[in-house]
Design a protein around this motif. Structure first.
Motif, mmCIF file in Angstrom:
data_model
loop_
_atom_site.group_PDB
_atom_site.id
_atom_site.type_symbol
_atom_site.label_atom_id
_atom_site.label_comp_id
_atom_site.label_asym_id
_atom_site.label_seq_id
_atom_site.Cartn_x
_atom_site.Cartn_y
_atom_site.Cartn_z
ATOM 1 N N SER A 185 0.831 -1.208 0.000
ATOM 2 C CA SER A 185 0.000 0.000 0.000
ATOM 3 C C SER A 185 0.867 1.260 0.000
ATOM 4 N N SER A 186 2.108 1.119 0.438
ATOM 5 C CA SER A 186 3.032 2.255 0.493
ATOM 6 C C SER A 186 3.909 2.360 -0.755
ATOM 7 N N LYS A 187 3.549 1.647 -1.807
ATOM 8 C CA LYS A 187 4.362 1.602 -3.029
ATOM 9 C C LYS A 187 4.646 3.010 -3.568
ATOM 10 N N ALA A 188 3.618 3.841 -3.688
ATOM 11 C CA ALA A 188 3.800 5.185 -4.249
ATOM 12 C C ALA A 188 4.734 6.030 -3.380
ATOM 13 N N LYS A 189 4.629 5.862 -2.062
ATOM 14 C CA LYS A 189 5.488 6.638 -1.161
ATOM 15 C C LYS A 189 6.945 6.201 -1.301
ATOM 16 N N ILE A 190 7.155 4.903 -1.383
ATOM 17 C CA ILE A 190 8.514 4.380 -1.528
ATOM 18 C C ILE A 190 9.120 4.856 -2.840
ATOM 19 N N GLU A 191 8.348 4.789 -3.915
ATOM 20 C CA GLU A 191 8.850 5.224 -5.219
ATOM 21 C C GLU A 191 9.155 6.719 -5.226
ATOM 22 N N ALA A 192 8.326 7.507 -4.562
ATOM 23 C CA ALA A 192 8.569 8.952 -4.505
ATOM 24 C C ALA A 192 9.874 9.250 -3.770
ATOM 25 N N LEU A 193 10.112 8.558 -2.658
ATOM 26 C CA LEU A 193 11.345 8.761 -1.901
ATOM 27 C C LEU A 193 12.556 8.274 -2.683
ATOM 28 N N GLN A 194 12.365 7.201 -3.448
ATOM 29 C CA GLN A 194 13.450 6.684 -4.279
ATOM 30 C C GLN A 194 13.844 7.708 -5.341
ATOM 31 N N GLN A 195 12.856 8.294 -5.984
ATOM 32 C CA GLN A 195 13.127 9.283 -7.025
ATOM 33 C C GLN A 195 13.793 10.534 -6.463
ATOM 34 N N GLN A 196 13.534 10.834 -5.213
ATOM 35 C CA GLN A 196 14.153 11.987 -4.558
ATOM 36 C C GLN A 196 15.559 11.659 -4.052
ATOM 37 N N GLY A 197 15.947 10.395 -4.151
ATOM 38 C CA GLY A 197 17.265 9.985 -3.689
ATOM 39 C C GLY A 197 17.360 9.800 -2.196
ATOM 40 N N ILE A 198 16.211 9.747 -1.521
ATOM 41 C CA ILE A 198 16.204 9.610 -0.067
ATOM 42 C C ILE A 198 16.380 8.164 0.365
ATOM 43 N N ILE A 199 15.738 7.246 -0.340
ATOM 44 C CA ILE A 199 15.900 5.830 -0.009
ATOM 45 C C ILE A 199 16.585 5.094 -1.150
#
Length: 229
Positions: free
Chosen positions: A37-51
């Protein structure tokens, strides 16, 4: 005319190079988060270079979040740094933490956390998993370094409050008010729950969103430089 054409070609070349570079460094999507359910949040953080993943395409969302991963995520998400601190000599992580090797990939993040006043015990084990209360406590401390945020002065009842470490109760209350964490249906916080990487990412996303939503409303509180001998 020839000069104009040459200039135009050069400009196009620069634009193309920038586009190619951006595409080259774009993170590949994680292949193991499609059902979350947190897929979009994880992808957003990945694109920002945070995770980052454990590999180019794997995030291992169900793995326990380690202290090393948690502190590094918090530092990257809140963008706290050593910029306002004057050093006479370069600080080392092993000068503050008994179990943090100065050559470790996360060493600088622990140094940043220390000098920004995060309440991290000196004997913390970077390989040990972080509980929900620990992660929330450190995250709120870092978040509040990014600005002076108004909160409603109210107390949120927590059914398992007695299970929360006393020193963490204030930051957890504020985290609930900031809406970066929540209670379960029974009103419990479950402080000793060991966070998974996916759970931590979801909390981190909400914290980053909170900071971004208020960045135009508040001015950062200046950090008093800490001078070392």
């Amino acid at each position: 005319m020839k000069k104009r054409i040459t200039t135009s070609i050069a400009a196009v070349a620069v634009m193309l190079s920038a586009t190619i570079a951006t595409q080259a460094f774009a993170a590949a999507p994680f292949s193991d988060i499609s059902s979350l359910s947190s897929k979009a949040k994880i992808e957003a953080l990945q694109q920002q270079g945070i995770i980052k993943g454990v590999s180019d395409t794997s995030f291992n969302p169900e793995d326990n979040l380690t202290a090393a991963q948690g502190i590094s995520l918090i530092v990257r998400a809140t963008q706290i740094s050593l910029a306002a601190i004057d050093f006479s000599s370069a600080p080392t992580a092993d000068g503050f933490y008994t179990k943090v090797n100065n050559d470790a990939w996360y060493a600088e993040d622990f140094v940043i956390a220390h000098y920004n006043g995060l309440d991290i015990p000196a004997d913390i084990d970077p390989k040990a998993p972080l509980t929900k209360e620990q992660f929330t406590h450190y995250l709120v401390q870092a978040l509040e370094l990014t600005g002076q945020y108004p909160t409603i002065k109210m107390f949120i009842p927590i059914q398992d409050e007695k299970s929360i470490t006393v020193d963490y109760q204030g930051t957890i209350q504020r985290a609930l008010l900031y809406k970066i964490v929540s209670l379960d249906e029974a009103g419990n916080f479950d402080p000793t729950h060991v966070l998974t990487r996916a759970e931590a990412a979801a909390i981190l996303y909400d914290a980053r969103s909170f900071i971004d939503a208020h960045k135009d409303d508040v001015a950062p509180d200046p950090v008093e430089p800490e001078t070392t001998a």
